[in-house]
Structure formats: structure tokens, C-alpha cells
Design a protein around this motif. Structure first.
Motif, PDB file in Angstrom:
ATOM      1  N   PRO A 161      -0.453   3.172  -3.665  1.00  0.00           N
ATOM      2  CA  PRO A 161      -1.499   3.693  -2.765  1.00  0.00           C
ATOM      3  C   PRO A 161      -2.932   3.474  -3.244  1.00  0.00           C
ATOM      4  O   PRO A 161      -3.861   3.602  -2.460  1.00  0.00           O
ATOM      5  CB  PRO A 161      -1.181   5.186  -2.669  1.00  0.00           C
ATOM      6  CG  PRO A 161      -0.236   5.493  -3.749  1.00  0.00           C
ATOM      7  CD  PRO A 161       0.396   4.213  -4.192  1.00  0.00           C
ATOM      8  N   CYS A 199       0.822  -1.220   0.000  1.00  0.00           N
ATOM      9  CA  CYS A 199       0.000   0.000   0.000  1.00  0.00           C
ATOM     10  C   CYS A 199       0.850   1.262   0.000  1.00  0.00           C
ATOM     11  O   CYS A 199       0.409   2.303  -0.474  1.00  0.00           O
ATOM     12  CB  CYS A 199      -0.942   0.000   1.193  1.00  0.00           C
ATOM     13  SG  CYS A 199      -2.253  -1.221   1.061  1.00  0.00           S
ATOM     14  N   TYR A 200       2.073   1.191   0.523  1.00  0.00           N
ATOM     15  CA  TYR A 200       2.964   2.346   0.513  1.00  0.00           C
ATOM     16  C   TYR A 200       3.409   2.676  -0.916  1.00  0.00           C
ATOM     17  O   TYR A 200       3.418   3.825  -1.330  1.00  0.00           O
ATOM     18  CB  TYR A 200       4.177   2.064   1.394  1.00  0.00           C
ATOM     19  CG  TYR A 200       5.226   3.153   1.363  1.00  0.00           C
ATOM     20  CD1 TYR A 200       5.021   4.352   2.017  1.00  0.00           C
ATOM     21  CD2 TYR A 200       6.415   2.978   0.661  1.00  0.00           C
ATOM     22  CE1 TYR A 200       5.976   5.359   1.985  1.00  0.00           C
ATOM     23  CE2 TYR A 200       7.373   3.972   0.621  1.00  0.00           C
ATOM     24  CZ  TYR A 200       7.154   5.155   1.285  1.00  0.00           C
ATOM     25  OH  TYR A 200       8.097   6.140   1.245  1.00  0.00           O
ATOM     26  N   THR A 250      -6.066  -1.068  -1.617  1.00  0.00           N
ATOM     27  CA  THR A 250      -6.493  -1.030  -0.224  1.00  0.00           C
ATOM     28  C   THR A 250      -6.315  -2.408   0.414  1.00  0.00           C
ATOM     29  O   THR A 250      -6.120  -3.403  -0.288  1.00  0.00           O
ATOM     30  CB  THR A 250      -7.968  -0.619  -0.126  1.00  0.00           C
ATOM     31  OG1 THR A 250      -8.754  -1.616  -0.785  1.00  0.00           O
ATOM     32  CG2 THR A 250      -8.206   0.742  -0.770  1.00  0.00           C
TER      33      THR A 250
END
Length: 82
Positions: free
Chosen positions: A32, A28-29, A35
Motif C-alpha cells: 500500500p 498497490c493492494y 502509489t
């Protein structure tokens, strides 16, 4: 690969409880738009593939900062290039 899947699923006694959470946070980093709910619907193969590219992305961002500071002499190679 089977050992890695077993470790992530928690079948191995030495596995930590938050391994999957760390993998999801890394993905997710770098990506983005993904989810945790989306990642929970994926297969372990897809998660492993995404983790590989997310790890390369994190490495690239670290090397990018080192290169900008003048601590690296080699040219950066974008992490999605072969």
C-alpha cells in the motif's frame, strides 16, 4: 517476457485496455505504500518483478485464511521467503 510486455503495452490486438490497471491495483493492494504515480515512473521490468511478489502475496493471504479456517493441513511459507 517480450510477449508479455507487448501485451501490456497494448501492441497486441488481443490485449485488454485495463491489464496495466489490474497489475497496478494488485501491486498497490499488497504494497500500500506504492502509489499509481510511483508505479508509472518504474520500468516494465520493475513492474513485472513487483507483480510477481504481489501475486505471491495475494496467494499467501488466501492460503492464510484457508489455514485459519482449518481447510489446509500444510504449514504456510511466507511469500518473501525462498
Amino acid at each position: 517476457m517480450n510477449e508479455k510486455v507487448a501485451r501490456i503495452k497494448g501492441q497486441n490486438k488481443s490485449a485488454k485496455e485495463d491489464d496495466l490497471l489490474k497489475i497496478f491495483a494488485t501491486i498497490c493492494y499488497i504494497f500500500p505504500m506504492m502509489t499509481f504515480d510511483y508505479l508509472l515512473d518504474q520500468t516494465m521490468y520493475q513492474i513485472s518483478w513487483l507483480q510477481k511478489y504481489a501475486s505471491k502475496g495475494v496467494n499467501y493471504s488466501i492460503e492464510e485464511k484457508a489455514f485459519a479456517a482449518g481447510n489446509m493441513k500444510k504449514k504456510l511459507k511466507f511469500f518473501l521467503e525462498k
